[in-house]
Design a protein around this motif. Structure first.
Motif, PDB file in Angstrom:
ATOM      1  N   VAL A  66      36.133  71.093  57.191  1.00 48.01           N
ATOM      2  CA  VAL A  66      34.551  70.915  56.418  1.00 48.01           C
ATOM      3  C   VAL A  66      33.673  70.669  57.856  1.00 48.01           C
ATOM      4  CG1 VAL A  66      33.103  69.458  55.190  1.00 48.01           C
ATOM      5  CG2 VAL A  66      35.509  69.666  54.323  1.00 48.01           C
ATOM      6  N   GLY A  67      32.519  71.255  57.638  1.00 48.53           N
ATOM      7  CA  GLY A  67      31.502  71.157  58.921  1.00 48.53           C
ATOM      8  C   GLY A  67      30.246  71.399  58.686  1.00 48.53           C
ATOM      9  N   ILE A  68      29.275  71.225  59.439  1.00 47.71           N
ATOM     10  CA  ILE A  68      27.892  71.298  59.392  1.00 47.71           C
ATOM     11  C   ILE A  68      27.554  72.865  59.642  1.00 47.71           C
ATOM     12  CG2 ILE A  68      25.505  70.889  60.249  1.00 47.71           C
ATOM     13  CD1 ILE A  68      26.676  68.171  61.206  1.00 47.71           C
ATOM     14  N   PHE A  69      26.984  73.284  58.453  1.00 51.36           N
ATOM     15  CA  PHE A  69      26.416  74.788  58.441  1.00 51.36           C
ATOM     16  C   PHE A  69      25.185  74.924  58.824  1.00 51.36           C
ATOM     17  CE2 PHE A  69      24.862  78.636  56.502  1.00 51.36           C
ATOM     18  CZ  PHE A  69      25.593  79.649  56.848  1.00 51.36           C
ATOM     19  N   GLY A  70      24.609  75.656  59.775  1.00 56.75           N
ATOM     20  CA  GLY A  70      23.176  75.841  60.341  1.00 56.75           C
ATOM     21  C   GLY A  70      22.863  74.345  60.729  1.00 56.75           C
ATOM     22  N   GLY A  71      21.472  74.066  60.405  1.00 57.52           N
ATOM     23  CA  GLY A  71      21.058  72.668  60.536  1.00 57.52           C
ATOM     24  C   GLY A  71      20.661  71.667  59.416  1.00 57.52           C
ATOM     25  N   GLY A  72      21.259  72.178  58.351  1.00 60.61           N
ATOM     26  CA  GLY A  72      20.992  71.207  57.181  1.00 60.61           C
ATOM     27  C   GLY A  72      22.053  71.255  56.178  1.00 60.61           C
ATOM     28  N   CYS A  73      23.194  72.046  56.113  1.00 64.59           N
ATOM     29  CA  CYS A  73      23.905  72.187  55.075  1.00 64.59           C
ATOM     30  C   CYS A  73      25.282  71.844  55.379  1.00 64.59           C
ATOM     31  CB  CYS A  73      23.811  73.651  54.390  1.00 64.59           C
ATOM     32  SG  CYS A  73      22.448  73.833  53.319  1.00 64.59           S
ATOM     33  N   THR A  74      26.282  72.039  54.520  1.00 65.60           N
ATOM     34  CA  THR A  74      27.571  71.733  54.580  1.00 65.60           C
ATOM     35  C   THR A  74      28.334  73.091  54.299  1.00 65.60           C
ATOM     36  OG1 THR A  74      27.581  69.375  54.049  1.00 65.60           O
ATOM     37  CG2 THR A  74      29.683  70.334  54.113  1.00 65.60           C
ATOM     38  N   GLY A  75      29.451  73.388  55.037  1.00 60.92           N
ATOM     39  CA  GLY A  75      30.284  74.503  54.570  1.00 60.92           C
ATOM     40  C   GLY A  75      31.809  73.953  54.784  1.00 60.92           C
ATOM     41  N   GLU A  76      32.403  75.038  54.149  1.00 56.57           N
ATOM     42  CA  GLU A  76      33.868  74.576  53.868  1.00 56.57           C
ATOM     43  C   GLU A  76      34.753  75.948  54.684  1.00 56.57           C
ATOM     44  OE1 GLU A  76      32.019  73.777  51.603  1.00 56.57           O
ATOM     45  OE2 GLU A  76      32.645  74.967  49.737  1.00 56.57           O
ATOM     46  N   ILE A  77      35.802  75.637  55.286  1.00 62.59           N
ATOM     47  CA  ILE A  77      36.767  76.951  55.569  1.00 62.59           C
ATOM     48  C   ILE A  77      37.876  77.071  54.398  1.00 62.59           C
ATOM     49  CG2 ILE A  77      38.391  77.616  57.410  1.00 62.59           C
ATOM     50  CD1 ILE A  77      35.571  76.820  58.251  1.00 62.59           C
ATOM     51  N   ILE A  78      38.100  78.284  54.049  1.00 71.01           N
ATOM     52  CA  ILE A  78      38.791  78.677  52.774  1.00 71.01           C
ATOM     53  C   ILE A  78      39.797  79.869  53.170  1.00 71.01           C
ATOM     54  CG2 ILE A  78      36.870  77.831  51.122  1.00 71.01           C
ATOM     55  CD1 ILE A  78      35.952  80.861  50.762  1.00 71.01           C
ATOM     56  N   SER A  79      40.009  79.986  54.457  1.00 67.77           N
ATOM     57  CA  SER A  79      41.086  80.901  54.668  1.00 67.77           C
ATOM     58  C   SER A  79      41.354  80.521  56.321  1.00 67.77           C
ATOM     59  CB  SER A  79      40.600  82.198  54.511  1.00 67.77           C
ATOM     60  OG  SER A  79      39.906  82.878  55.939  1.00 67.77           O
ATOM     61  N   PRO A  80      42.938  81.076  56.586  1.00 67.55           N
ATOM     62  CA  PRO A  80      43.299  80.745  57.935  1.00 67.55           C
ATOM     63  C   PRO A  80      42.559  81.581  58.931  1.00 67.55           C
ATOM     64  CG  PRO A  80      44.869  82.019  56.733  1.00 67.55           C
ATOM     65  CD  PRO A  80      43.716  81.557  55.725  1.00 67.55           C
ATOM     66  N   GLU A  81      41.572  82.400  58.709  1.00 66.54           N
ATOM     67  CA  GLU A  81      40.661  83.204  59.522  1.00 66.54           C
ATOM     68  C   GLU A  81      39.182  82.740  59.535  1.00 66.54           C
ATOM     69  OE1 GLU A  81      41.979  86.412  60.707  1.00 66.54           O
ATOM     70  OE2 GLU A  81      43.961  85.322  60.520  1.00 66.54           O
ATOM     71  N   GLY A  82      39.139  81.828  59.452  1.00 68.20           N
ATOM     72  CA  GLY A  82      37.579  81.066  59.706  1.00 68.20           C
ATOM     73  C   GLY A  82      36.780  81.531  58.903  1.00 68.20           C
ATOM     74  N   LEU A  83      37.009  81.811  57.645  1.00 70.00           N
ATOM     75  CA  LEU A  83      36.253  82.280  56.642  1.00 70.00           C
ATOM     76  C   LEU A  83      35.352  80.848  56.105  1.00 70.00           C
ATOM     77  CD1 LEU A  83      35.062  84.658  54.897  1.00 70.00           C
ATOM     78  CD2 LEU A  83      36.708  84.036  53.096  1.00 70.00           C
ATOM     79  N   ILE A  84      34.086  81.034  55.819  1.00 72.60           N
ATOM     80  CA  ILE A  84      33.163  79.882  55.597  1.00 72.60           C
ATOM     81  C   ILE A  84      32.652  80.068  54.121  1.00 72.60           C
ATOM     82  CG2 ILE A  84      31.265  78.365  55.978  1.00 72.60           C
ATOM     83  CD1 ILE A  84      31.222  79.515  58.774  1.00 72.60           C
ATOM     84  N   LEU A  85      32.708  79.137  53.178  1.00 69.38           N
ATOM     85  CA  LEU A  85      31.991  79.253  51.927  1.00 69.38           C
ATOM     86  C   LEU A  85      30.925  78.071  51.985  1.00 69.38           C
ATOM     87  CD1 LEU A  85      31.531  79.884  48.788  1.00 69.38           C
ATOM     88  CD2 LEU A  85      33.317  78.136  48.527  1.00 69.38           C
ATOM     89  N   THR A  86      29.714  78.674  51.754  1.00 68.03           N
ATOM     90  CA  THR A  86      28.679  77.552  51.660  1.00 68.03           C
ATOM     91  C   THR A  86      27.755  77.987  50.443  1.00 68.03           C
ATOM     92  OG1 THR A  86      27.080  76.256  52.771  1.00 68.03           O
ATOM     93  CG2 THR A  86      27.230  78.755  53.283  1.00 68.03           C
ATOM     94  N   ASN A  87      26.625  77.454  50.284  1.00 70.03           N
ATOM     95  CA  ASN A  87      25.719  77.863  49.113  1.00 70.03           C
ATOM     96  C   ASN A  87      24.747  79.077  49.499  1.00 70.03           C
ATOM     97  OD1 ASN A  87      24.666  74.539  48.164  1.00 70.03           O
ATOM     98  ND2 ASN A  87      26.246  75.964  47.371  1.00 70.03           N
ATOM     99  N   HIS A  88      24.490  79.803  48.831  1.00 67.77           N
ATOM    100  CA  HIS A  88      23.339  80.979  48.816  1.00 67.77           C
ATOM    101  C   HIS A  88      22.154  80.397  49.457  1.00 67.77           C
ATOM    102  CE1 HIS A  88      20.396  84.059  47.749  1.00 67.77           C
ATOM    103  NE2 HIS A  88      21.456  84.931  47.783  1.00 67.77           N
ATOM    104  N   HIS A  89      21.695  79.236  48.906  1.00 66.01           N
ATOM    105  CA  HIS A  89      20.303  78.718  49.481  1.00 66.01           C
ATOM    106  C   HIS A  89      20.573  78.326  50.950  1.00 66.01           C
ATOM    107  CE1 HIS A  89      21.632  74.874  47.745  1.00 66.01           C
ATOM    108  NE2 HIS A  89      20.938  74.209  48.987  1.00 66.01           N
ATOM    109  N   CYS A  90      21.762  77.833  51.320  1.00 64.78           N
ATOM    110  CA  CYS A  90      22.149  77.427  52.514  1.00 64.78           C
ATOM    111  C   CYS A  90      22.234  78.689  53.527  1.00 64.78           C
ATOM    112  CB  CYS A  90      23.311  76.870  52.807  1.00 64.78           C
ATOM    113  SG  CYS A  90      23.548  75.136  51.901  1.00 64.78           S
ATOM    114  N   GLY A  91      22.664  79.644  53.188  1.00 64.18           N
ATOM    115  CA  GLY A  91      22.822  81.007  53.799  1.00 64.18           C
ATOM    116  C   GLY A  91      21.583  81.831  53.692  1.00 64.18           C
ATOM    117  N   TYR A  92      20.537  81.325  53.112  1.00 67.40           N
ATOM    118  CA  TYR A  92      19.345  82.186  52.574  1.00 67.40           C
ATOM    119  C   TYR A  92      18.509  82.675  54.053  1.00 67.40           C
ATOM    120  CZ  TYR A  92      15.788  83.657  49.392  1.00 67.40           C
ATOM    121  OH  TYR A  92      14.661  84.489  48.789  1.00 67.40           O
TER     122      TYR A  92
END
Length: 721
Positions: A66-92
């Motif tokens: 788990v980590g900080i995605f960008g400047g104000g959201c959270t993201g999680e790692i979902i594969s051994p290849e560094g794939l991040i899942l976060t919200n659409h509004h976080c990646g917006y």
């Protein structure tokens, strides 16, 4: 002590402990889980893991996924290849950054079919928590030695300097990507030093169209039932050694030490759910007077001023695809907390938050009797609030209108330097100032700025601000509007936007060719900016002076509240550091005769569909998939497709994108919102009404597979069926 009294005391302590085990309130510090026995409380609700599985300072744990995605959201790692899942509004913002009229990823979505199609996203970073250290003794030693007082020990300049000093002494000095931060917790009663490992080559991998990722738009924001596919995916790249590095074609996907397996086994009511993430800010320890101040001086200015700006942007974006793409992220960011403020003010009244705070103060005052460090604390806080409230309200309106809504202005300090250079014939200073001015022009007139749209915002905002404040609370440029422009706001704004040096390239080039003191003194944007900043600084300074001693009073108040609760543990307010919250999958009843199930399905998407409303358009392919029930292995046992679900987890802004994890440590969803009825939750948690709205991971995989044709991404995940 007689046996009866002893039995009563034991029963009281047991009741407190058991009560805390069933309460879902709390954004708990990972580093204190063992000390506060929170792991035992979690196990009573269904956790199957041990404390070290969640947070292990000497090994790999869930924290490392788990980590900080960008400047104000959270993201999680979902594969051994560094794939991040976060919200659409976080990646917006990143989706918008890559979008244009020709490549409208906001509208159409984006799906990288292979690694070479993953888009580098300059400026986007992902931060892992590398290490956490208790810095309380360190700070207190500085206070005791007279190097800093208690108030300034809580300030960012002092703590940044101290954190940097500690990094220089540590084994992490010189290692790539390491950043350091010390922050106060419990209002300065505790301090922690956090080292982050920061990766700056993060690439966009997948984003559904906004008709999926923002389905429901403003209308459904903060509402339940919800049918928003609020997700996006990115990937971390590193150098060949797995270390943080700036973008390079030679970088490779990060081999992550920990990633989250994904469960598609399904959810049942009362299932255990925990969320790990970075909640941004809560104010759970405010007094009643401070809550009233929050309503009047922070929320209401946001409601009033953002409402004016949003109406202008809404019309401009509807008229032009170019403008829609330019202002998509600005509009979304502004709208989110505009509606939140409306809901919070309503919920504070509906949920009797003021009454709850008054009761808390009554209990505290009883506890404080005979304790000099606590007696009179609440009354002293109230006196400060009464004194500063008008200043806080004034600053709230000025900030929202002049710093938040209007973008155009002039760097008057650079203009002053240029004027000085011309008067003193200082060619060196003149050249530096010219270069700075050129950079400012490019920064202002960037790809996401439209001068005419901003002009329209200014024409709406300036008169609205004048109605909200008294004449003596306004900047001096309002006198110019009344005298020189006879109260004509439009004429004043047009003068700035047409005739200022930075208004357009033609004006700037003309000035740069022959800069003069007279041109600088006549520049309307420079006069406007100077007046605006002077009033903001003046008001802020007066507010800070009126707030003197409040930090120490809060420190005492929160320490006392913690002592009152013992042996039940307390948690500190959110401050955008890693936290764990636990709860259960659960429905709720917001009011008489209304009952909400704990999940929604794709049936609700078709029920809400409205081709005439951009917020409720359903993509043709998605509609076909739903009608044909082509859900693959992601459907529920009865053949329906889940979309969102509710839990009782305690979250706030910053938790967006956080993983929702079951008792076995498997990902079941991603958090993205709170419910309307509990928007007072940042101030006062309500066990009965507080719900976290989450996107079901099965809907994510369904969209990724069936709509995006990205089976290659699913294949790199670990799916538990």
């Amino acid at each position: 002590m007689n046996l009866t009294v002893k039995k009563c005391l034991i029963a009281a302590v047991a009741a407190l402990t058991i009560g805390s085990a069933h309460a879902d309130e709390g954004m708990w510090l990972l580093q204190l889980m063992k000390q506060q026995n929170s792991i035992d409380m979690m196990k009573k609700q269904g956790l199957k893991l041990e404390a070290d599985d969640l947070y292990n300072p000497n090994g790999v744990s869930l924290k490392d996924a788990v980590g900080i995605f960008g400047g104000g959201c959270t993201g999680e790692i979902i594969s051994p290849e560094g794939l991040i899942l976060t919200n659409h509004h976080c990646g917006y913002a990143s989706i918008q950054q890559h979008s244009s009229v020709e490549h409208d990823y906001l509208t159409d979505g984006f799906w990288a079919m292979n690694r070479s199609e993953e888009l580098p996203t300059p400026g986007l970073k992902f931060r892992f928590v590398h290490r956490i250290e208790d810095a309380t003794d360190l700070v207190n030693q500085k206070i005791k030695a007279g190097e800093v007082d208690e108030v300034h020990a809580m300030t960012r300049p002092f703590l940044r300097k101290l954190a940097k000093e500690q990094l220089e002494k540590s084994d992490l000095k010189g290692k790539p990507g390491i950043e350091e931060e010390i922050l106060p917790y419990y209002a300065g009663n505790k301090y922690y030093l956090v080292y982050y490992k920061v990766y700056s080559d993060v690439r966009m991998v997948a984003a559904p169209p906004s008709s999926v990722g923002k389905f429901g738009g403003e209308t459904d924001n903060w509402m339940w039932p919800r049918h928003t596919g609020d997700f996006s995916m990115f990937r971390i790249y590193a150098d060949k050694n797995g270390e943080p590095a700036e973008y390079s074609a030679d970088n490779v996907p990060l081999k992550t030490p920990k990633y989250l397996p994904i469960s598609i086994k399904g959810l049942q009511e009362n299932d255990y759910a925990m969320i790990m993430g970075f909640p941004g800010s809560t104010s759970r320890y405010l007094t009643e007077s401070e809550v009233k101040e929050r309503m009047a001086a922070q929320n209401q200015p946001m409601i009033d001023m953002r409402g004016v700006r949003l109406e202008v942007l809404r019309n401009a974006m509807a008229a032009s695809d170019k403008t829609r793409i330019q202002y998509a992220n600005k509009f979304a960011g502004s709208s989110n907390y505009w509606k939140n403020s409306i809901g919070m003010n309503k919920a504070i009244v509906d949920n009797n938050v003021l009454g709850a705070k008054a009761e808390q103060e009554k209990n505290f005052n009883e506890f404080a009797k005979g304790k000099p460090e606590y007696e009179g604390v609440v009354e002293k806080i109230d006196a400060i609030v009464e004194k500063r409230l008008p200043l806080n309200r004034q600053f709230g309106y000025l900030r929202e209108a002049l710093s938040g809504a209007i973008e155009f202005g002039s760097p008057y300090i650079i203009m002053d330097n240029m004027k000085q250079a011309l008067e003193e014939k200082n060619d060196s200073l003149l050249q530096v100032s010219k270069e700075q001015l050129e950079k400012i022009f490019k920064d202002v007139h960037n790809k996401d700025y439209d001068h005419e749209v901003d002009r329209a915002v200014a024409k709406a905002i300036l008169p609205a601000l004048a109605k909200a404040l008294q004449p003596d609370e306004l900047p001096d440029f309002y006198q110019t509007i009344q005298t020189k422009f006879k109260g004509d706001y439009n004429a004043y704004v047009d003068d700035i936007y047409d005739n200022s040096i930075l208004s357009n390239r033609e004006n700037l080039d003309k000035f740069m060719k022959k800069p003069t003191v007279k041109a600088i003194e006549k520049d309307p944007a420079t006069a406007y900016s100077r007046s605006k900043l002077e009033k903001l600084v003046e008001t802020s300074k007066a507010y800070q002076e009126a707030s003197a001693d409040l930090a120490l009073l809060h420190k005492a108040y929160i320490r006392g509240l913690g002592e009152m609760k013992q042996p039940v543990p307390s948690y500190p307010d959110a401050n955008f550091t890693i936290r764990l919250t636990y709860g259960n999958v659960k429905p709720y009843s917001p009011r008489d005769a209304v009952y909400y199930k704990y999940y929604t399905t794709t049936d609700g998407i078709l029920e809400k569909e409205n081709p005439e409303d951009s917020e409720f358009v359903v993509p043709a392919k998605l509609k076909e998939l739903i009608l044909n029930k082509d859900f693959g292995r992601y459907a529920m046992a009865d053949g329906t497709m889940p979309v969102c679900f509710l839990t009782t987890n305690d979250i706030t802004g910053g938790n967006s994108g956080s993983p929702v994890i079951n008792g076995e440590g498997q990902l079941i969803g991603t958090a993205f919102d709170g419910n309307w009825e509990s928007l007072s939750g940042d101030i006062n948690f309500d066990d009965n009404k507080q719900r976290c709205i989450n996107l079901d991971i099965r809907y994510v995989l369904f969209i990724l597979d069936k709509l995006g044709n990205c089976k290659h991404l699913i294949d790199e995940m670990t799916i538990v069926e």
